[in-house]
Design an enzyme around this catalytic site. Structure first.
Site, mmCIF file in Angstrom:
data_model
loop_
_atom_site.group_PDB
_atom_site.id
_atom_site.type_symbol
_atom_site.label_atom_id
_atom_site.label_comp_id
_atom_site.label_asym_id
_atom_site.label_seq_id
_atom_site.Cartn_x
_atom_site.Cartn_y
_atom_site.Cartn_z
ATOM 1 N N ALA B 55 -41.764 29.851 68.697
ATOM 2 C CA ALA B 55 -41.077 30.872 69.497
ATOM 3 C C ALA B 55 -41.660 31.042 70.903
ATOM 4 O O ALA B 55 -40.927 30.956 71.900
ATOM 5 C CB ALA B 55 -41.075 32.203 68.732
ATOM 6 N N ASP B 247 -42.313 34.871 61.439
ATOM 7 C CA ASP B 247 -41.180 34.878 62.368
ATOM 8 C C ASP B 247 -40.646 36.279 62.587
ATOM 9 O O ASP B 247 -39.976 36.549 63.587
ATOM 10 C CB ASP B 247 -40.071 33.979 61.826
ATOM 11 C CG ASP B 247 -40.506 32.531 61.843
ATOM 12 O OD1 ASP B 247 -41.226 32.118 60.914
ATOM 13 O OD2 ASP B 247 -40.158 31.825 62.806
ATOM 14 N N ASN B 257 -41.605 34.481 56.753
ATOM 15 C CA ASN B 257 -42.304 33.312 57.287
ATOM 16 C C ASN B 257 -41.764 32.079 56.568
ATOM 17 O O ASN B 257 -40.915 32.173 55.682
ATOM 18 C CB ASN B 257 -43.823 33.464 57.092
ATOM 19 C CG ASN B 257 -44.623 32.399 57.832
ATOM 20 O OD1 ASN B 257 -44.298 32.051 58.966
ATOM 21 N ND2 ASN B 257 -45.639 31.849 57.199
#
Lengths: 363, 363
Positions: B55, B247, B257
């Site tokens: 990310a 995440d 995750n």
């Protein structure tokens, strides 16, 4: 079970009894091919090279190896030499030793002239006994699946039973039916709608290669998943039960099985999913209690983790390296699932709780 | 962090500021190669083709993409067109949108003539902020490792801390340091003896390829394991703590995750092993409570399960098929670990309990 519609076992005598045939399991799932074992050396190589694998099938192949050898030389010395040689093919396989010792004990008292014919019949008997045991595991396990199915339909929670399995404890690991998959085949034959989640089972991928192949050939609906997936599926009600096989069960019900089984048992427990272990009762080691403390776990070659084989675009089966040069890998073959996480043991003598008291009736 | 002794970030401007360079992560771990991004289209392709992933790194690459575009055309229309185009490179990446929107908001009020130079500085600022956040996560996490280390030595239980991680939340997923691996690098730099168990992380194997590679290049002792292995290691005291990335974290501390994280958290809980999640605080989604119920889990292409890539004998990276023809596969990308299994959240603002009340201070 069936391959492309035709019934098979994993090992069978040729029509003229001149040899036995096996499925070369090292070529699966990409190539289906059978091999003819005509001599003790052929049987020895098939065991050593893992063309046959799975405890019961190794035992039966060794028994046929002894039988093939008796045709050439049936003296006491030849019997002793054959048994010693075959034992070395996979020294840690308990069933290999068991199959050979049973043949030795059966043949030793017989006159030399009768050994070859008697050995052939005894090997076939061992094979048939394995099939009968597994068929019985299948029937007992099928009752559980049937009852889950009726319960699910009754509660309006769906019309198909979803079963998760790990590794390969299917008919390819036995002579027929399998252990963990026997209840699934039995339920499928009975017409109970079901679907199997197949853990790929890294590092050797017996799930993605062998379990997926044998379910597919028999026509059983299934889906291959990464080993990481089962927890998520169970959290979302997508697994109705787990059934796995085992290599060794302790007297109090701890279960040694392929590495990763423990993680699925934890997820099943956390989500109220029944977790069953299917086994023939001789798999129980009555001398052991605490599996985590007492069962030594085999460390295998790191190359099974760093490399993997599969089918290339060009039709060749190739091995590829997954890890960077210089990274170490560790490869523990099995783990132990504590009895507290096991809902029940499905055996040829019925389903019992994984608990010392309840297990007494299997002794 | 270091590659073969030389310090690197995952993205950096060239000395003459004419372009940015990145590491082509699609080639890792087998080939280390850098790429020069000279235009917005280069940045777009790098994001789309996953030459950059993770990310924070995606956000920074997009920011540089906007900056490169401003050099050619800096009108309002060009800015709008650039942002729209870049957003499509990976439509579901939240940080991609965040990086682009930040650049748009920063540049829109500026006169056209100043936009190119200002954009370049702002992109660099975003990169530096990411590094600072991760370095801070590293320091807070390092305290935990240090204390575990002293405790272990004090109790005579060994002289090295064993940490298990899942997937890649290392410096390759950020600009530098990483999230889950930041505490490990910080502790390693401090001289605390440690060793990392690296889950290979099927199906995409980010552990075996990226985590193993970056730890190896930096000189951190590590061992790659199949995802099935962690439970066994924890049962036998071979893991002192787990650290993973995430995440998305809900307001009450549920952690989304990479698929398989939940299974490791269950094993950690069952064996009293601390289970930490490292994250920058913007990863917390304050609008969500129950992660299992509320977070939609992406289903990815089944080919990631049925096939895998690796290095062949001939030096070529090839994809091989693992499953039989005709077997379906399912590929869920993430799972949710309930807060009750999480020992703590390691953030740039300190370590807090995964619990709604404790997390308020991060708001």
């Amino acid at each position: 079970m069936k391959i492309d519609g035709t019934p098979y076992r994993t090992i069978w005598p040729t029509a003229d009894n001149s040899a036995v045939e096996i499925i070369d399991q090292t070529k699966l799932p990409h190539i289906f091919t059978t091999l003819r074992l005509e001599t003790m050396r052929d049987a020895e190589r098939a065991i050593k090279d893992m063309q046959v694998r799975g405890a019961p099938l190794i035992g039966v192949t060794a028994a046929y190896g002894v039988a093939l050898s008796m045709r050439d030389h049936a003296s006491d010395a030849a019997l002793a030499a054959t048994c010693s040689k075959l034992l070395l093919a996979r020294p840690t396989a308990v069933n290999l030793r068991w199959g050979i010792e049973r043949m030795r004990a059966f043949l030793a008292p017989l006159p030399e002239s009768e050994r070859a014919a008697a050995a052939w019949l005894e090997a076939a008997r061992i094979a048939d006994e394995d099939v009968a045991i597994n068929a019985s595991i299948g029937q007992h396990g099928c009752e559980l699946i049937r009852s889950l199915y009726h319960d699910k339909v009754h509660k309006g929670r769906g019309y198909s039973v979803n079963i998760l399995t790990h590794c390969n404890a299917g008919w390819l690991a036995t002579v027929d039916w399998g252990t963990a998959l026997a209840p699934i085949y039995a339920a499928f034959e009975e017409g109970i709608p079901l679907h199997v989640w197949v853990d790929e089972t890294r590092p050797r991928n017996q799930g993605a290669s062998l379990t997926a192949w044998e379910l597919g050939q028999h026509g059983v609906p299934h889906t291959v998943i990464a080993d990481n997936t089962g927890g998520h599926l169970m959290q979302h009600g997508m697994v109705d039960m787990c059934i796995v096989g085992t290599d060794r069960v302790t007297a109090r019900g701890d279960v040694c099985n392929k590495i990763g089984t423990y993680l699925k048992a934890l997820a099943a427990h956390d989500n109220g999913v029944p977790f069953y272990v299917a086994l023939p009762t001789p798999t129980i080691d009555w001398t052991l209690q605490d599996g985590v403390k007492e069962i030594p776990i085999e460390e295998r070659a790191p190359e099974e983790v760093t490399h993997i084989s599969g089918l290339c675009d060009d039709g060749q089966v190739r091995s590829v390296q997954l890890t960077p040069q210089g990274s170490r890998a560790a490869n523990y073959g099995f783990d132990v699932t504590p009895a507290r996480l096991v809902t029940g043991l499905i055996t040829e003598r019925g389903v019992v709780q994984a608990e010392a008291g309840a297990m007494q009736k299997l002794r």
